[in-house]
Design a protein around this motif. Structure first.
Motif, PDB file in Angstrom:
ATOM      1  N   ILE A   1      82.128 -57.477 -32.277  1.00 54.00           N
ATOM      2  CA  ILE A   1      82.880 -57.251 -31.036  1.00 54.00           C
ATOM      3  C   ILE A   1      83.184 -55.761 -30.883  1.00 54.00           C
ATOM      4  CG2 ILE A   1      85.125 -57.606 -29.913  1.00 54.00           C
ATOM      5  CD1 ILE A   1      84.975 -60.521 -30.866  1.00 54.00           C
ATOM      6  N   LYS A   2      83.587 -55.119 -31.966  1.00 53.36           N
ATOM      7  CA  LYS A   2      83.886 -53.685 -31.928  1.00 53.36           C
ATOM      8  C   LYS A   2      82.620 -52.882 -31.607  1.00 53.36           C
ATOM      9  CE  LYS A   2      85.707 -49.897 -34.666  1.00 53.36           C
ATOM     10  NZ  LYS A   2      85.978 -49.405 -35.990  1.00 53.36           N
ATOM     11  N   LEU A   3      81.510 -53.199 -32.271  1.00 53.51           N
ATOM     12  CA  LEU A   3      80.245 -52.507 -32.003  1.00 53.51           C
ATOM     13  C   LEU A   3      79.798 -52.697 -30.552  1.00 53.51           C
ATOM     14  CD1 LEU A   3      78.150 -53.291 -35.212  1.00 53.51           C
ATOM     15  CD2 LEU A   3      78.920 -51.038 -34.439  1.00 53.51           C
ATOM     16  N   ALA A   4      79.946 -53.909 -30.039  1.00 57.43           N
ATOM     17  CA  ALA A   4      79.536 -54.191 -28.661  1.00 57.43           C
ATOM     18  C   ALA A   4      80.387 -53.409 -27.668  1.00 57.43           C
ATOM     19  CB  ALA A   4      79.619 -55.689 -28.378  1.00 57.43           C
ATOM     20  N   LYS A   5      81.679 -53.341 -27.926  1.00 53.81           N
ATOM     21  CA  LYS A   5      82.577 -52.599 -27.033  1.00 53.81           C
ATOM     22  C   LYS A   5      82.209 -51.115 -27.031  1.00 53.81           C
ATOM     23  CE  LYS A   5      87.406 -51.623 -26.090  1.00 53.81           C
ATOM     24  NZ  LYS A   5      88.764 -51.690 -26.542  1.00 53.81           N
ATOM     25  N   GLU A   6      82.020 -50.548 -28.224  1.00 54.29           N
ATOM     26  CA  GLU A   6      81.650 -49.134 -28.331  1.00 54.29           C
ATOM     27  C   GLU A   6      80.286 -48.872 -27.689  1.00 54.29           C
ATOM     28  OE1 GLU A   6      81.826 -48.504 -32.540  1.00 54.29           O
ATOM     29  OE2 GLU A   6      84.022 -48.448 -32.577  1.00 54.29           O
TER      30      GLU A   6
ATOM     31  N   LEU B   1      69.950 -51.279 -24.402  1.00 52.49           N
ATOM     32  CA  LEU B   1      70.300 -52.489 -23.655  1.00 52.49           C
ATOM     33  C   LEU B   1      69.978 -53.754 -24.455  1.00 52.49           C
ATOM     34  CD1 LEU B   1      71.516 -53.435 -21.014  1.00 52.49           C
ATOM     35  CD2 LEU B   1      69.232 -53.392 -20.010  1.00 52.49           C
ATOM     36  N   VAL B   2      68.839 -53.777 -25.131  1.00 49.23           N
ATOM     37  CA  VAL B   2      68.478 -54.937 -25.957  1.00 49.23           C
ATOM     38  C   VAL B   2      69.440 -55.061 -27.133  1.00 49.23           C
ATOM     39  CG1 VAL B   2      66.681 -55.909 -27.454  1.00 49.23           C
ATOM     40  CG2 VAL B   2      66.069 -54.974 -25.233  1.00 49.23           C
ATOM     41  N   GLU B   3      69.869 -53.949 -27.697  1.00 48.91           N
ATOM     42  CA  GLU B   3      70.840 -54.003 -28.792  1.00 48.91           C
ATOM     43  C   GLU B   3      72.162 -54.612 -28.320  1.00 48.91           C
ATOM     44  OE1 GLU B   3      72.691 -53.746 -32.462  1.00 48.91           O
ATOM     45  OE2 GLU B   3      70.559 -53.623 -31.991  1.00 48.91           O
TER      46      GLU B   3
ATOM     47  N   ASP C   1      75.832 -59.296 -28.168  1.00 48.12           N
ATOM     48  CA  ASP C   1      76.504 -60.351 -27.405  1.00 48.12           C
ATOM     49  C   ASP C   1      76.044 -61.739 -27.845  1.00 48.12           C
ATOM     50  OD1 ASP C   1      78.034 -58.564 -25.964  1.00 48.12           O
ATOM     51  OD2 ASP C   1      76.681 -58.525 -24.245  1.00 48.12           O
ATOM     52  N   PHE C   2      74.741 -61.880 -28.110  1.00 42.83           N
ATOM     53  CA  PHE C   2      74.215 -63.163 -28.565  1.00 42.83           C
ATOM     54  C   PHE C   2      74.804 -63.543 -29.928  1.00 42.83           C
ATOM     55  CE2 PHE C   2      71.148 -65.896 -30.681  1.00 42.83           C
ATOM     56  CZ  PHE C   2      70.964 -66.882 -29.725  1.00 42.83           C
ATOM     57  N   ALA C   3      74.832 -62.572 -30.848  1.00 40.07           N
ATOM     58  CA  ALA C   3      75.378 -62.834 -32.190  1.00 40.07           C
ATOM     59  C   ALA C   3      76.868 -63.171 -32.112  1.00 40.07           C
ATOM     60  CB  ALA C   3      75.137 -61.639 -33.103  1.00 40.07           C
ATOM     61  N   ILE C   4      77.597 -62.510 -31.218  1.00 42.44           N
ATOM     62  CA  ILE C   4      79.026 -62.816 -31.041  1.00 42.44           C
ATOM     63  C   ILE C   4      79.199 -64.253 -30.561  1.00 42.44           C
ATOM     64  CG2 ILE C   4      81.037 -62.296 -29.581  1.00 42.44           C
ATOM     65  CD1 ILE C   4      80.063 -59.303 -29.715  1.00 42.44           C
ATOM     66  N   ASP C   5      78.394 -64.670 -29.600  1.00 41.01           N
ATOM     67  CA  ASP C   5      78.475 -66.056 -29.108  1.00 41.01           C
ATOM     68  C   ASP C   5      78.141 -67.057 -30.206  1.00 41.01           C
ATOM     69  OD1 ASP C   5      79.201 -65.171 -26.600  1.00 41.01           O
ATOM     70  OD2 ASP C   5      77.203 -65.402 -25.726  1.00 41.01           O
ATOM     71  N   GLU C   6      77.083 -66.783 -30.968  1.00 42.62           N
ATOM     72  CA  GLU C   6      76.683 -67.684 -32.050  1.00 42.62           C
ATOM     73  C   GLU C   6      77.771 -67.793 -33.118  1.00 42.62           C
ATOM     74  OE1 GLU C   6      73.056 -69.219 -33.028  1.00 42.62           O
ATOM     75  OE2 GLU C   6      73.912 -69.641 -31.056  1.00 42.62           O
TER      76      GLU C   6
ATOM     77  N   THR D   1      64.883 -65.422 -31.872  1.00 42.31           N
ATOM     78  CA  THR D   1      64.654 -66.807 -32.290  1.00 42.31           C
ATOM     79  C   THR D   1      65.517 -67.808 -31.552  1.00 42.31           C
ATOM     80  OG1 THR D   1      66.253 -66.634 -34.084  1.00 42.31           O
ATOM     81  CG2 THR D   1      63.944 -66.193 -34.633  1.00 42.31           C
ATOM     82  N   GLY D   2      66.607 -67.344 -30.965  1.00 43.61           N
ATOM     83  CA  GLY D   2      67.480 -68.261 -30.239  1.00 43.61           C
ATOM     84  C   GLY D   2      68.595 -68.828 -31.086  1.00 43.61           C
ATOM     85  N   THR D   3      68.747 -68.332 -32.297  1.00 41.04           N
ATOM     86  CA  THR D   3      69.850 -68.753 -33.156  1.00 41.04           C
ATOM     87  C   THR D   3      70.119 -67.663 -34.184  1.00 41.04           C
ATOM     88  OG1 THR D   3      70.712 -70.443 -34.663  1.00 41.04           O
ATOM     89  CG2 THR D   3      68.347 -70.026 -34.753  1.00 41.04           C
ATOM     90  N   LEU D   4      71.366 -67.554 -34.591  1.00 44.28           N
ATOM     91  CA  LEU D   4      71.746 -66.596 -35.629  1.00 44.28           C
ATOM     92  C   LEU D   4      71.475 -67.171 -37.019  1.00 44.28           C
ATOM     93  CD1 LEU D   4      73.152 -63.854 -36.229  1.00 44.28           C
ATOM     94  CD2 LEU D   4      75.322 -65.075 -36.172  1.00 44.28           C
ATOM     95  N   PHE D   5      71.335 -68.481 -37.088  1.00 45.73           N
ATOM     96  CA  PHE D   5      71.255 -69.164 -38.372  1.00 45.73           C
ATOM     97  C   PHE D   5      69.867 -69.758 -38.608  1.00 45.73           C
ATOM     98  CE2 PHE D   5      75.554 -69.461 -36.656  1.00 45.73           C
ATOM     99  CZ  PHE D   5      76.245 -68.758 -37.624  1.00 45.73           C
ATOM    100  N   PRO D   6      69.130 -69.276 -39.635  1.00 48.33           N
ATOM    101  CA  PRO D   6      67.803 -69.811 -39.923  1.00 48.33           C
ATOM    102  C   PRO D   6      67.802 -71.324 -40.158  1.00 48.33           C
ATOM    103  CG  PRO D   6      68.164 -67.803 -41.169  1.00 48.33           C
ATOM    104  CD  PRO D   6      69.476 -68.158 -40.513  1.00 48.33           C
ATOM    105  N   GLY D   7      68.875 -71.866 -40.676  1.00 48.55           N
ATOM    106  CA  GLY D   7      68.945 -73.311 -40.910  1.00 48.55           C
ATOM    107  C   GLY D   7      68.928 -74.134 -39.639  1.00 48.55           C
TER     108      GLY D   7
END
Length: 159
Positions: free
Chosen positions: A116-121, A82-84, A89-94, A56-62
């Protein structure tokens, strides 16, 4: 007796043509102005899942824009490793942007650090299976192996 020819008045500026110096004033010359709307984020807002956020391009429905529904229908992403990583990364930025203005939101902060931990692992696991994701992930011991075959998609790295 013929009427004398009068010069025609200048035509109004066209909205299809760019405005030149000194021609008209907005909006008559170049078109209507935009009416932006940016909703304020509330504390502890509802969040999409990481995958929904990426689509959707945002983490927040609002903050979701109404026209995004048409785009979402066309951009279904496969659930690959790769998509995960992209979704994480997108959710971390948001979340980082949200935390800039809502630093006291402990739930969002905890989620930020867990992502961040999940992304690193996930990145480490992906690189062990398929090789480096970025040129900066190369190691001096391996030399410059960025362009060696096979590529991840040739080995099923996008599965």
């Amino acid at each position: 007796m013929e009427k004398p020819n009068k010069p025609n008045p200048p035509a109004p500026p066209s909205t299809n043509q760019p405005c030149g110096p000194g021609q008209g004033q907005l909006p008559g010359c170049c078109g209507a102005l935009a009416f932006p709307y940016v909703p304020m984020q509330e504390e502890n807002p509802v969040r999409y899942s990481r995958m929904e956020a990426l689509q959707t391009g945002t983490l927040f429905p609002g903050l979701d824009l109404p026209f995004k529904a048409a785009i979402q229908a066309k951009t279904k992403l496969a659930n690959t490793a790769l998509v995960e990583l992209m979704a994480l990364d997108f959710a971390i930025d948001e979340l980082g942007l949200y935390l800039t203005t809502h630093a006291e939101d402990q739930e969002a902060l905890n989620l930020y650090w867990s992502y961040i931990k999940l992304a690193k692992e996930g990145r480490e696991k992906y690189q062990q299976m398929y090789g480096p994701l970025l040129q900066t992930d190369l190691t001096p011991e391996a030399g410059y192996a960025w362009l060696k075959d096979p590529w991840p998609w040739e080995e099923g790295g996008n599965d």
